[in-house]
Design a protein around this motif. Structure first.
Motif, short mmCIF file in Angstrom:
data_model
loop_
_atom_site.label_atom_id
_atom_site.label_comp_id
_atom_site.label_asym_id
_atom_site.label_seq_id
_atom_site.Cartn_x
_atom_site.Cartn_y
_atom_site.Cartn_z
N GLN A 162 -8.17 3.04 7.42
CA GLN A 162 -8.40 1.76 6.95
C GLN A 162 -7.15 1.80 5.84
OE1 GLN A 162 -11.06 1.12 3.41
NE2 GLN A 162 -11.90 -0.46 4.57
N VAL A 163 -6.46 0.59 5.84
CA VAL A 163 -5.53 0.16 4.89
C VAL A 163 -5.80 -0.93 4.09
CG1 VAL A 163 -3.07 -0.35 4.91
CG2 VAL A 163 -3.78 0.96 6.65
N GLN A 164 -5.59 -0.88 2.71
CA GLN A 164 -5.76 -2.11 2.00
C GLN A 164 -4.33 -2.20 1.38
OE1 GLN A 164 -8.91 -0.53 -0.79
NE2 GLN A 164 -10.49 -0.50 0.55
N VAL A 165 -4.18 -3.69 1.41
CA VAL A 165 -3.09 -4.52 0.79
C VAL A 165 -3.62 -5.27 -0.33
CG1 VAL A 165 -1.01 -5.69 1.14
CG2 VAL A 165 -1.60 -3.82 2.84
N VAL A 166 -3.42 -5.09 -1.49
CA VAL A 166 -4.28 -5.88 -2.66
C VAL A 166 -3.09 -6.18 -3.79
CG1 VAL A 166 -6.31 -4.84 -2.36
CG2 VAL A 166 -4.83 -3.69 -4.20
N ARG A 167 -3.56 -7.07 -4.49
CA ARG A 167 -2.98 -7.33 -5.83
C ARG A 167 -3.68 -6.78 -6.75
NH1 ARG A 167 1.42 -10.31 -5.31
NH2 ARG A 167 1.96 -11.58 -3.72
N ALA A 168 -2.98 -5.76 -7.65
CA ALA A 168 -3.65 -5.31 -8.61
C ALA A 168 -4.28 -6.20 -9.76
CB ALA A 168 -2.99 -4.20 -9.34
N THR A 169 -3.39 -7.20 -10.06
CA THR A 169 -3.74 -8.05 -11.17
C THR A 169 -5.34 -8.72 -10.81
OG1 THR A 169 -2.28 -9.75 -10.07
CG2 THR A 169 -1.72 -8.39 -12.13
N GLN A 170 -5.31 -8.87 -9.35
CA GLN A 170 -6.53 -9.69 -8.77
C GLN A 170 -7.64 -8.84 -8.70
OE1 GLN A 170 -6.79 -13.04 -8.08
NE2 GLN A 170 -8.89 -12.68 -8.28
N VAL A 171 -7.50 -7.64 -8.65
CA VAL A 171 -8.44 -6.66 -8.34
C VAL A 171 -8.91 -6.47 -9.95
CG1 VAL A 171 -9.06 -4.00 -7.87
CG2 VAL A 171 -7.68 -5.60 -6.46
N HIS A 172 -8.16 -6.32 -10.82
CA HIS A 172 -8.62 -6.03 -11.96
C HIS A 172 -9.45 -6.86 -12.79
CE1 HIS A 172 -6.48 -2.05 -13.33
NE2 HIS A 172 -6.12 -2.35 -12.14
N ALA A 173 -8.80 -8.31 -12.62
CA ALA A 173 -9.61 -9.61 -12.77
C ALA A 173 -10.79 -9.53 -12.31
CB ALA A 173 -8.73 -10.67 -12.51
N ASP A 174 -11.07 -9.55 -10.93
CA ASP A 174 -12.56 -9.55 -10.25
C ASP A 174 -13.39 -8.61 -10.77
OD1 ASP A 174 -11.40 -11.63 -8.85
OD2 ASP A 174 -11.07 -10.30 -6.72
N ARG A 175 -13.03 -7.52 -11.30
CA ARG A 175 -13.79 -6.39 -11.81
C ARG A 175 -13.95 -6.33 -13.32
NH1 ARG A 175 -14.48 -1.65 -7.81
NH2 ARG A 175 -13.77 -2.41 -5.93
N GLY A 176 -13.12 -7.18 -14.01
CA GLY A 176 -13.47 -7.13 -15.54
C GLY A 176 -12.91 -6.13 -15.98
N LEU A 177 -11.65 -5.46 -15.52
CA LEU A 177 -10.98 -4.60 -15.94
C LEU A 177 -9.76 -5.06 -16.62
CD1 LEU A 177 -10.87 -2.51 -12.74
CD2 LEU A 177 -12.37 -2.01 -15.02
N ALA A 178 -9.20 -4.29 -17.86
CA ALA A 178 -7.97 -4.58 -18.48
C ALA A 178 -6.90 -4.83 -17.30
CB ALA A 178 -7.64 -3.46 -19.25
N PRO A 179 -5.96 -5.78 -17.66
CA PRO A 179 -4.95 -5.84 -16.53
C PRO A 179 -4.08 -4.71 -16.48
CG PRO A 179 -4.58 -7.16 -18.47
CD PRO A 179 -5.76 -6.32 -18.61
N PRO A 180 -3.51 -4.54 -15.37
CA PRO A 180 -2.44 -3.29 -15.11
C PRO A 180 -1.26 -3.82 -15.60
CG PRO A 180 -2.83 -4.73 -12.99
CD PRO A 180 -3.75 -5.40 -13.92
N PRO A 181 -0.22 -2.70 -15.73
CA PRO A 181 1.16 -3.19 -16.14
C PRO A 181 1.70 -4.37 -15.57
CG PRO A 181 1.08 -0.90 -15.73
CD PRO A 181 -0.08 -1.69 -14.96
N PRO A 182 2.49 -5.24 -16.05
CA PRO A 182 3.33 -6.51 -15.50
C PRO A 182 3.82 -5.96 -14.29
CG PRO A 182 4.29 -5.85 -17.53
CD PRO A 182 3.17 -4.92 -17.40
N PRO A 183 3.97 -6.73 -13.21
CA PRO A 183 4.54 -6.56 -12.03
C PRO A 183 6.22 -6.50 -11.93
CG PRO A 183 3.24 -8.59 -11.81
CD PRO A 183 3.07 -8.25 -13.24
N LYS A 184 6.77 -5.73 -11.27
CA LYS A 184 8.12 -5.37 -11.24
C LYS A 184 8.66 -6.70 -10.73
CE LYS A 184 7.94 -0.53 -10.45
NZ LYS A 184 8.37 0.51 -9.30
N GLN A 185 10.03 -7.16 -11.03
CA GLN A 185 10.81 -8.21 -10.52
C GLN A 185 11.80 -7.71 -9.53
OE1 GLN A 185 9.99 -11.45 -10.97
NE2 GLN A 185 8.25 -10.45 -12.28
N TRP A 186 12.18 -8.65 -8.59
CA TRP A 186 13.21 -7.99 -7.56
C TRP A 186 14.26 -8.04 -8.10
CZ3 TRP A 186 11.94 -5.85 -3.35
CH2 TRP A 186 10.61 -5.86 -2.48
#
Length: 186
Positions: A162-186
C-alpha cells in the motif's frame, strides 16, 4: 443603453455542474478507502496510516518508507506533479509493477527517446511511479526521488504494498489535529 440578457439555461447548467462536483467530492470523501484511512492510526511523524508501506505528503513534498507502523526511512525530499500534472491523492494505492530501467512513453528527451525513469515503482494508473529524478522541479505526476532513495523505495516496496499519497493539511484538518508546518514553495 443595452441591457444584459439573462441566460437561465447557462445558469442552470453551471449550478448543476457545481452540485455534481460537490456530490463527487462527498462520494470520494465517503469512499470505503477514505473511511478505512480515517479509522486507522497515523504513523507518528507522518500524515499516513499504519497500513501504508510508503507515504507521500504533497504539501511538504516529502516521502517515507514504513514497516509495521514505524518509519524505516525518511522523510526525504521528493518532486511531485506540477499544475495540470498533479500527483493523484489516494489512501489505498497499490504497487503493481516495478522496472529498474523504465523509460517513459509519454515524456520524451530532445532526441526523441523516452525520458528515463530508473528504479520505477508503479503505484497508480497512468504510469504514476516513484522513480529516480530531479527533486527540485515539479514532475509530470510521478514522485521523483534522489538515486539512493529511488533504489531504497524500489528495493523495499513489493507488488501489492500500500502507498498513501495525501495532503498533510487535509489529514490534520479531518482528524482535528494541529496544522502541520506550512508547505514548501517551488
Amino acid at each position: 443603453m443595452r441591457t444584459a440578457r439573462r441566460r437561465p439555461g447557462v445558469i442552470v447548467a453551471v449550478l448543476v455542474g457545481i452540485i455534481g462536483l460537490i456530490g463527487a467530492g462527498t462520494a470520494l470523501a465517503n469512499s470505503p478507502a477514505a473511511a478505512q484511512f480515517a479509522e486507522q492510526p497515523l504513523v507518528y511523524g507522518t500524515p499516513c496510516t499504519v497500513t501504508a508501506k510508503a507515504c507521500v505528503d504533497l504539501d511538504s513534498r516529502q516521502s517515507w518508507l514504513l514497516q509495521d507502523g514505524k518509519i524505516i526511512s525518511g522523510p526525504v525530499p521528493v518532486a511531485t506533479g506540477g499544475p495540470g500534472h498533479e500527483t493523484p491523492v489516494g489512501h489505498s494505492l497499490r504497487v503493481y509493477r516495478k522496472e529498474q530501467l523504465h523509460t517513459s512513453s509519454e515524456y520524451r528527451l530532445t532526441n526523441g527517446e523516452g525520458a528515463p525513469m530508473p528504479w520505477a515503482t508503479f503505484f497508480e494508473d497512468g504510469g504514476i511511479a516513484f522513480h529516480e529524478g530531479r527533486t527540485d522541479t515539479p514532475s509530470g505526476g510521478c514522485v521523483r526521488l534522489s538515486r539512493d532513495n529511488a533504489i531504497a523505495w524500489y528495493n523495499h516496496l513489493q507488488i501489492g504494498d500500500q502507498v498513501q499519497v495525501v495532503r498533510a493539511t487535509q489529514v490534520h484538518a479531518d482528524r482535528g489535529l494541529a496544522p502541520p508546518p506550512p508547505p514548501k514553495q517551488w
